[in-house]
Design a protein around this motif. Structure first.
Motif, PDB file in Angstrom:
ATOM      1  N   TRP A 170       6.573   5.286   3.743  1.00 17.62           N
ATOM      2  CA  TRP A 170       6.074   4.786   2.452  1.00 17.62           C
ATOM      3  C   TRP A 170       4.730   5.435   2.117  1.00 17.62           C
ATOM      4  CZ3 TRP A 170       6.661  -0.867   0.488  1.00 17.62           C
ATOM      5  CH2 TRP A 170       8.007  -1.202   0.447  1.00 17.62           C
ATOM      6  N   SER A 171       4.568   5.749   0.824  1.00 16.43           N
ATOM      7  CA  SER A 171       3.281   6.258   0.345  1.00 16.43           C
ATOM      8  C   SER A 171       2.405   5.067  -0.042  1.00 16.43           C
ATOM      9  CB  SER A 171       3.487   7.156  -0.871  1.00 16.43           C
ATOM     10  OG  SER A 171       3.963   6.368  -1.949  1.00 16.43           O
ATOM     11  N   GLN A 172       1.133   5.348  -0.253  1.00 12.08           N
ATOM     12  CA  GLN A 172       0.214   4.300  -0.704  1.00 12.08           C
ATOM     13  C   GLN A 172       0.666   3.753  -2.064  1.00 12.08           C
ATOM     14  OE1 GLN A 172      -2.120   3.063   1.092  1.00 12.08           O
ATOM     15  NE2 GLN A 172      -3.593   2.086  -0.266  1.00 12.08           N
ATOM     16  N   ASP A 173       1.107   4.648  -2.948  1.00 13.28           N
ATOM     17  CA  ASP A 173       1.546   4.212  -4.285  1.00 13.28           C
ATOM     18  C   ASP A 173       2.758   3.292  -4.191  1.00 13.28           C
ATOM     19  OD1 ASP A 173      -0.442   5.610  -5.456  1.00 13.28           O
ATOM     20  OD2 ASP A 173       0.794   7.306  -6.098  1.00 13.28           O
ATOM     21  N   GLN A 174       3.673   3.647  -3.303  1.00 16.28           N
ATOM     22  CA  GLN A 174       4.875   2.825  -3.096  1.00 16.28           C
ATOM     23  C   GLN A 174       4.483   1.421  -2.614  1.00 16.28           C
ATOM     24  OE1 GLN A 174       7.411   5.169  -0.607  1.00 16.28           O
ATOM     25  NE2 GLN A 174       9.200   3.871  -0.937  1.00 16.28           N
ATOM     26  N   LEU A 175       3.543   1.388  -1.695  1.00 21.70           N
ATOM     27  CA  LEU A 175       3.083   0.103  -1.154  1.00 21.70           C
ATOM     28  C   LEU A 175       2.424  -0.744  -2.246  1.00 21.70           C
ATOM     29  CD1 LEU A 175       2.511  -1.763   1.291  1.00 21.70           C
ATOM     30  CD2 LEU A 175       0.409  -0.450   1.637  1.00 21.70           C
ATOM     31  N   LEU A 176       1.574  -0.108  -3.039  1.00 24.51           N
ATOM     32  CA  LEU A 176       0.897  -0.833  -4.118  1.00 24.51           C
ATOM     33  C   LEU A 176       1.905  -1.360  -5.138  1.00 24.51           C
ATOM     34  CD1 LEU A 176      -2.201   1.473  -4.754  1.00 24.51           C
ATOM     35  CD2 LEU A 176      -2.207  -0.851  -3.825  1.00 24.51           C
ATOM     36  N   ALA A 177       2.886  -0.517  -5.465  1.00 23.50           N
ATOM     37  CA  ALA A 177       3.892  -0.906  -6.451  1.00 23.50           C
ATOM     38  C   ALA A 177       4.681  -2.123  -5.949  1.00 23.50           C
ATOM     39  CB  ALA A 177       4.832   0.265  -6.734  1.00 23.50           C
ATOM     40  N   TYR A 178       5.072  -2.113  -4.678  1.00 19.99           N
ATOM     41  CA  TYR A 178       5.835  -3.237  -4.117  1.00 19.99           C
ATOM     42  C   TYR A 178       4.971  -4.505  -4.125  1.00 19.99           C
ATOM     43  CZ  TYR A 178       8.828  -6.002  -1.081  1.00 19.99           C
ATOM     44  OH  TYR A 178       9.640  -7.001  -0.567  1.00 19.99           O
ATOM     45  N   THR A 179       3.717  -4.351  -3.738  1.00 21.61           N
ATOM     46  CA  THR A 179       2.793  -5.497  -3.664  1.00 21.61           C
ATOM     47  C   THR A 179       2.617  -6.140  -5.033  1.00 21.61           C
ATOM     48  OG1 THR A 179       1.647  -4.464  -1.807  1.00 21.61           O
ATOM     49  CG2 THR A 179       0.432  -6.147  -3.018  1.00 21.61           C
ATOM     50  N   MET A 180       2.473  -5.300  -6.057  1.00 23.42           N
ATOM     51  CA  MET A 180       2.261  -5.836  -7.414  1.00 23.42           C
ATOM     52  C   MET A 180       3.546  -6.440  -7.973  1.00 23.42           C
ATOM     53  SD  MET A 180      -0.530  -3.425  -9.248  1.00 23.42           S
ATOM     54  CE  MET A 180       0.153  -1.849  -8.900  1.00 23.42           C
ATOM     55  N   GLU A 181       4.642  -5.728  -7.753  1.00 18.97           N
ATOM     56  CA  GLU A 181       5.932  -6.205  -8.281  1.00 18.97           C
ATOM     57  C   GLU A 181       6.276  -7.586  -7.741  1.00 18.97           C
ATOM     58  OE1 GLU A 181       9.183  -3.573  -7.267  1.00 18.97           O
ATOM     59  OE2 GLU A 181      10.591  -5.217  -7.582  1.00 18.97           O
ATOM     60  N   LYS A 182       5.940  -7.818  -6.471  1.00 20.19           N
ATOM     61  CA  LYS A 182       6.292  -9.097  -5.828  1.00 20.19           C
ATOM     62  C   LYS A 182       5.149 -10.112  -5.863  1.00 20.19           C
ATOM     63  CE  LYS A 182      10.325  -7.724  -4.109  1.00 20.19           C
ATOM     64  NZ  LYS A 182      11.574  -8.443  -4.058  1.00 20.19           N
ATOM     65  N   TYR A 183       4.023  -9.750  -6.474  1.00 22.13           N
ATOM     66  CA  TYR A 183       2.852 -10.639  -6.508  1.00 22.13           C
ATOM     67  C   TYR A 183       2.502 -11.134  -5.105  1.00 22.13           C
ATOM     68  CZ  TYR A 183       3.750 -10.658 -11.517  1.00 22.13           C
ATOM     69  OH  TYR A 183       3.969 -10.281 -12.811  1.00 22.13           O
ATOM     70  N   LEU A 184       2.439 -10.217  -4.174  1.00 19.61           N
ATOM     71  CA  LEU A 184       2.170 -10.602  -2.788  1.00 19.61           C
ATOM     72  C   LEU A 184       0.704 -10.997  -2.602  1.00 19.61           C
ATOM     73  CD1 LEU A 184       4.109  -7.879  -0.748  1.00 19.61           C
ATOM     74  CD2 LEU A 184       4.915 -10.069  -1.645  1.00 19.61           C
ATOM     75  N   PRO A 185       0.438 -11.888  -1.643  1.00 18.68           N
ATOM     76  CA  PRO A 185      -0.959 -12.177  -1.302  1.00 18.68           C
ATOM     77  C   PRO A 185      -1.641 -10.879  -0.833  1.00 18.68           C
ATOM     78  CG  PRO A 185       0.549 -13.693  -0.180  1.00 18.68           C
ATOM     79  CD  PRO A 185       1.397 -12.635  -0.810  1.00 18.68           C
ATOM     80  N   VAL A 186      -2.843 -10.634  -1.339  1.00 17.05           N
ATOM     81  CA  VAL A 186      -3.560  -9.407  -0.967  1.00 17.05           C
ATOM     82  C   VAL A 186      -4.899  -9.778  -0.329  1.00 17.05           C
ATOM     83  CG1 VAL A 186      -4.662  -7.305  -1.836  1.00 17.05           C
ATOM     84  CG2 VAL A 186      -2.481  -8.033  -2.796  1.00 17.05           C
ATOM     85  N   ASN A 187      -5.163  -9.222   0.825  1.00 16.66           N
ATOM     86  CA  ASN A 187      -6.443  -9.431   1.500  1.00 16.66           C
ATOM     87  C   ASN A 187      -7.571  -8.964   0.571  1.00 16.66           C
ATOM     88  OD1 ASN A 187      -8.688  -9.130   3.301  1.00 16.66           O
ATOM     89  ND2 ASN A 187      -7.245  -9.023   5.013  1.00 16.66           N
ATOM     90  N   ARG A 188      -8.548  -9.847   0.303  1.00 12.48           N
ATOM     91  CA  ARG A 188      -9.603  -9.522  -0.668  1.00 12.48           C
ATOM     92  C   ARG A 188     -10.479  -8.348  -0.242  1.00 12.48           C
ATOM     93  NH1 ARG A 188     -13.535 -12.883  -1.377  1.00 12.48           N
ATOM     94  NH2 ARG A 188     -13.080 -14.350   0.290  1.00 12.48           N
ATOM     95  N   LEU A 189     -10.384  -7.948   1.028  1.00 14.78           N
ATOM     96  CA  LEU A 189     -11.184  -6.796   1.471  1.00 14.78           C
ATOM     97  C   LEU A 189     -10.814  -5.523   0.714  1.00 14.78           C
ATOM     98  CD1 LEU A 189     -11.170  -7.383   5.330  1.00 14.78           C
ATOM     99  CD2 LEU A 189     -13.149  -7.581   3.795  1.00 14.78           C
ATOM    100  N   TYR A 190      -9.557  -5.428   0.269  1.00 15.43           N
ATOM    101  CA  TYR A 190      -9.148  -4.219  -0.473  1.00 15.43           C
ATOM    102  C   TYR A 190      -9.956  -4.075  -1.758  1.00 15.43           C
ATOM    103  CZ  TYR A 190      -5.135  -3.726   2.666  1.00 15.43           C
ATOM    104  OH  TYR A 190      -4.341  -3.551   3.775  1.00 15.43           O
ATOM    105  N   ARG A 191     -10.334  -5.207  -2.351  1.00 16.75           N
ATOM    106  CA  ARG A 191     -11.118  -5.145  -3.600  1.00 16.75           C
ATOM    107  C   ARG A 191     -12.525  -4.629  -3.347  1.00 16.75           C
ATOM    108  NH1 ARG A 191      -9.615 -10.972  -5.308  1.00 16.75           N
ATOM    109  NH2 ARG A 191      -7.379 -10.708  -5.463  1.00 16.75           N
ATOM    110  N   SER A 192     -12.952  -4.666  -2.103  1.00 17.89           N
ATOM    111  CA  SER A 192     -14.292  -4.171  -1.753  1.00 17.89           C
ATOM    112  C   SER A 192     -14.235  -2.750  -1.200  1.00 17.89           C
ATOM    113  CB  SER A 192     -14.922  -5.090  -0.704  1.00 17.89           C
ATOM    114  OG  SER A 192     -14.914  -6.415  -1.140  1.00 17.89           O
TER     115      SER A 192
END
Ligand code: SF4
Length: 232
Positions: A170-192
């Motif tokens: 999986w690419s980073q874009d693929q991972l982001l797309a899956y995460t957004m599509e499924k509204y998955l919980p995201v560790n807030r550290l990514y926002r930092s």
């Protein structure tokens, strides 16, 4: 198990197919190892769809970020899972901190590996005890130490268990797309600006263009950016 044949069979299969095979083959003798990275949450999401009572374990090293704990809670509640937390042996942590202090891992590579050994590897060996297989969210794109990963591997470091890495290609874009599509919980550290999730004092945000695991043990060489949980 014919591991070489399995590697070939699954090389071009989707993450979902690999997870489906693993859950059907190993059932409760399989567990997902989670650091509550985006990758791990995606794997949990896919696995729960196939096997709602999939086992998930996590290591509480005692040095996790608050954001990681919050993400773990969000995952636990969303999927109704029991997260199997594993802790280091308290007497070993006490001895380490009394003799070497709280930040010995910054002093030398040997000290760093000592700390990872006590806080991560020993608990991992207990978490894996009795399992036939474990599953991770590791991807080849994460860094030089992960380029040779396969979807199905024999984990010789841990007694020849089967290790399942459904997201290796999986690419980073693929991972982001899956995460957004499924509204998955995201560790807030990514926002930092974090791109990898680990212990708080050994992980930091990365700059644009840096390798995804550049924020882990940033004072060490890229070839050494593993804690011993993974690798051959
Ligand atoms: Fe210790 Fe750092 Fe390893 Fe965590 S990542 S176990 S704090 S050396």
């Amino acid at each position: 198990m014919e591991i070489e044949a399995q590697k070939m069979d699954f090389r071009d299969e989707s993450a979902q197919t690999v997870i489906e095979w693993a859950t059907k083959t190993f059932s409760s003798n399989l567990a997902i190892a989670s650091s509550f990275s985006m990758e791990d949450v995606a794997v949990i999401d896919m696995a729960v769809t196939i096997q709602p009572d999939i086992r998930v374990f996590a290591i509480d090293t005692g040095r996790l970020n608050e954001e990681t704990c919050e993400c773990a809670e969000a995952v636990r509640k969303r999927y109704g899972l029991t997260i199997e937390w594993v802790f280091p042996r308290s007497e070993e942590v006490e001895a380490l901190e009394r003799t070497k202090g709280l930040y010995s891992f910054r002093d030398s590579s040997e000290n760093r590996h000592d700390c990872c050994g006590i806080r991560k590897l020993e608990p991992l060996s207990r978490a894996l005890h009795g399992l036939q297989a474990w599953m991770t969210g590791m991807r080849r794109e994460q860094g030089v130490t992960r380029l040779a990963l396969e979807k199905i591997e024999k984990d010789l470091k841990h007694g020849g268990l089967i290790k399942v890495n459904p997201l290796v290609d999986w690419s980073q874009d693929q991972l982001l797309a899956y995460t957004m599509e499924k509204y998955l919980p995201v560790n807030r550290l990514y926002r930092s600006g974090y791109t990898s999730i680990g212990c708080a004092p050994c992980t930091r945000a990365v700059q644009s263009g840096e390798e995804l695991r550049a924020g882990r043990w940033w004072w060490e060489n890229p070839e050494h950016k593993e804690c011993g949980l993974h690798g051959r």
